[in-house]
Design an enzyme around this catalytic site. Structure first.
Site, PDB file in Angstrom:
ATOM      1  CG  LEU A  96      -1.864   1.128   1.439  1.00 39.87           C
ATOM      2  CD1 LEU A  96      -2.999   0.983   0.449  1.00 39.87           C
ATOM      3  CD2 LEU A  96      -2.392   1.138   2.867  1.00 39.87           C
ATOM      4  CG  HIS A  97       2.201   2.972  -3.130  1.00 36.56           C
ATOM      5  ND1 HIS A  97       2.019   1.620  -3.405  1.00 36.56           N
ATOM      6  CD2 HIS A  97       2.098   3.613  -4.311  1.00 36.56           C
ATOM      7  CE1 HIS A  97       1.825   1.468  -4.702  1.00 36.56           C
ATOM      8  NE2 HIS A  97       1.860   2.669  -5.277  1.00 36.56           N
ATOM      9  CG  MET A  98      -1.583   8.971   0.323  1.00 40.41           C
ATOM     10  SD  MET A  98      -1.578   9.937   1.864  1.00 40.41           S
ATOM     11  CE  MET A  98      -2.927   9.154   2.737  1.00 40.41           C
TER      12      MET A  98
END
Ligand code: ZN
Length: 137
Positions: A96-98
């Site tokens: 997961l990465h924003m």
């Protein structure tokens, strides 16, 4: 990929900031100047897998990333978002990465979907230094 880069130096991996739960790194293939990603050190794929500390850290680092790009790059706005799953355009869907993409009035880099990757001719190491210098502590 993300789990490998944290063992590199900040300069080599283009890491802007390391916190306790999450870190901030420049995107090697940015949509625009200062395009960063905020992500947990833990290898998790969805927001539901984040623990309480990681959730808090993600939002706190978003605030600092906004401030650093305003002060360091003169950013006037930001696009923020996640690509969850390959169908949504995630290049690396298992960690997961924003995305945090600084924006300026009149920039031509309109971004209807985050999946539209383009390579920008820019000096990533210089951009990194400008953001690090402005990073709020
Ligand atoms: Zn990982």
């Amino acid at each position: 990929m993300f789990c490998d880069q944290v063992s590199q130096s900040d300069e080599d991996a283009l890491i802007v900031h390391r916190g306790e739960h999450c870190y901030v790194v420049l995107n090697l293939y940015p949509y625009g100047s200062g395009h960063m990603m905020i992500l947990p050190f833990r290898h998790v794929s969805t927001p539901g897998d984040l623990d309480t500390g990681e959730r808090a850290a993600l939002w706190e680092l978003l605030d600092r990333a906004q401030k650093a790009t305003k002060d360091g790059l003169g950013a006037q706005g930001h696009n923020v978002g996640f690509n969850l799953g390959a169908a949504a355009g995630a290049g690396i869907e298992d960690h997961l990465h924003m995305h945090v993409v600084p924006r300026w009035h009149g920039d031509v880099n309109f971004m209807p979907v985050l999946a539209d990757v383009r390579v920008m001719p820019q000096h990533l190491s210089e951009t990194r230094l400008a953001i690090v210098a402005a990073w709020p502590h």
